[in-house]
Design an enzyme around this catalytic site. Structure first.
Site, PDB file in Angstrom:
ATOM      1  N   LYS A  54      59.311  55.577  43.240  1.00 47.99           N
ATOM      2  CA  LYS A  54      59.478  54.692  42.081  1.00 47.99           C
ATOM      3  C   LYS A  54      58.496  53.522  42.169  1.00 47.99           C
ATOM      4  O   LYS A  54      57.856  53.154  41.183  1.00 47.99           O
ATOM      5  CB  LYS A  54      60.919  54.177  41.993  1.00 47.99           C
ATOM      6  N   GLN A  98      69.572  51.333  43.919  1.00 51.18           N
ATOM      7  CA  GLN A  98      69.593  52.757  44.262  1.00 51.18           C
ATOM      8  C   GLN A  98      70.992  53.149  44.756  1.00 51.18           C
ATOM      9  O   GLN A  98      71.516  52.546  45.690  1.00 51.18           O
ATOM     10  CB  GLN A  98      68.536  53.040  45.345  1.00 51.18           C
ATOM     11  N   ASP A 121      68.551  51.402  34.415  1.00 50.32           N
ATOM     12  CA  ASP A 121      69.247  52.661  34.658  1.00 50.32           C
ATOM     13  C   ASP A 121      70.235  52.965  33.533  1.00 50.32           C
ATOM     14  O   ASP A 121      70.743  54.090  33.429  1.00 50.32           O
ATOM     15  CB  ASP A 121      70.019  52.593  35.990  1.00 50.32           C
TER      16      ASP A 121
END
Ligand code: NAD
Length: 297
Positions: A54, A98, A121
């Site tokens: 990422k 994460q 997200d």
């Protein structure tokens, strides 16, 4: 006739180019570089790989990338304090924690602490509600990537029968909301669905997000349907070693489907591309600029 292969890798490269062009404009015309902060708690090898890729993709798109790697023993309070700092940081437009986080940390509490405008997200309850009511939301990356591929392949989705297999908060439910927003007739199928093959056979669009290797076979598919395979499953090869397969029996389904995504090389590459897209979207919204074309739901 064999199905068209939807090349997620090639399409993701196009999306990343679009992101890069938007970033260049934001920097040159507005003097603002979009910034993404990724927070990792503990030492999960798979998560470390995700976070590294990422960060690399963010930098390649010309954006600012910040990585916070915290010790596995980090307290919930310290993690929440870091999120508070990132919420206030004007140079950060997207924050991603994460998952999974260690057991002593309440993941729901952590997700709720992220400023919804920076929630790239799309897991914050405010964004879930905005998406569910058809308003401007931050949309979870994997279903956003699936939607982009469907639009690219089919054009307008209006009036199509769509069946989403799987009802998770991360993939199945937001996918169904997005298809509904694009005026599909949507069914969400799951582990308790009766006559799953019969339900799937009605669909012009099938999105499989289950986590069961090669579950969907050709008898389930209406000829010509478009099949998006979200599943990522590692299976043993007869000759030893392992390989990745999706939830769809690719070779078999490709004989009847109109178009199909492979695993790997389908949905996977689109997920990171959409994370970059969401960061640019968050930045444009913060600056009060128009939505970046081709990068949103
Ligand atoms: P999940 O385990 O949270 O949800 C799975 C869903 O499948 C559940 O809603 C369940 O009801 C349904 N299900 C289980 N068994 C079933 C059955 N026999 N018949 C019908 N439905 C059944 O999983 P998830 O997080 O939604 O992920 C699904 C798959 O997608 C996994 O393989 C995951 O690794 C993969 N995934 C891929 C990406 C990507 O970037 N490509 C991103 C997220 C998830």
């Amino acid at each position: 006739m064999a199905a068209t292969v939807i090349d997620g890798k090639a399409f993701a490269a196009k999306v990343r180019e679009r992101v890069k062009a938007h970033v260049t404009r934001l920097v040159e015309e507005h003097g603002v570089m979009p910034g993404l902060a990724v927070v990792l708690v503990g030492e999960n090898p798979a998560s470390e790989v995700y976070v590294r890729s990422k960060g690399k993709a963010t930098r390649e798109a010309g954006m600012k990338s910040v990585e916070h790697k915290l010790d596995a023993a980090t307290s919930e309070a310290d993690l929440l304090a870091l999120i508070g700092e990132l919420n206030r940081d004007e140079t950060i437009h997207g924050i991603l924690v994460q998952l999974p986080v260690p057991d002593h940390i309440d993941a729901d509490k952590v997700l709720a602490a992220i400023d919804p405008a920076k929630d790239v997200d799309g897991f914050h309850i405010s964004n879930v509600g905005l998406l569910g009511t058809g308003q401007k939301a931050m949309v979870p990356c994997t279903p956003l990537g699936c939607l982009m591929m469907l639009r690219e392949e089919l054009g307008s989705l209006s009036g199509m029968e769509a069946v989403v297999i799987g009802r998770s908060n991360i993939v199945g439910k937001p996918m169904a909301q997005l298809l509904l927003k694009d005026s599909c007739t949507v069914t969400i199928a799951h582990s308790r669905t009766r006559d799953l093959p019969g339900v799937v056979r009605r669909a012009d669009i099938v999105v499989a997000a289950v986590g069961r290797p090669n579950m969907v076979t050709s008898e389930w598919i209406k000829p010509g349907a478009t099949v998006i395979d979200v599943g990522i499953n590692r299976i043993e090869k007869p000759e030893g070693g392992t390989r990745l397969v999706g939830d769809v029996d690719y070779e078999d389904v490709a004989k009847v489907a109109g178009a199909i995504t492979p695993v790997p090389g389908g949905v996977g590459p689109m997920t990171i591309a959409c994370l970059l897209a969401n960061t640019v979207t968050a930045c444009c919204r913060k600056l009060g600029l128009a939505e970046p074309e081709g990068l949103t739901a």
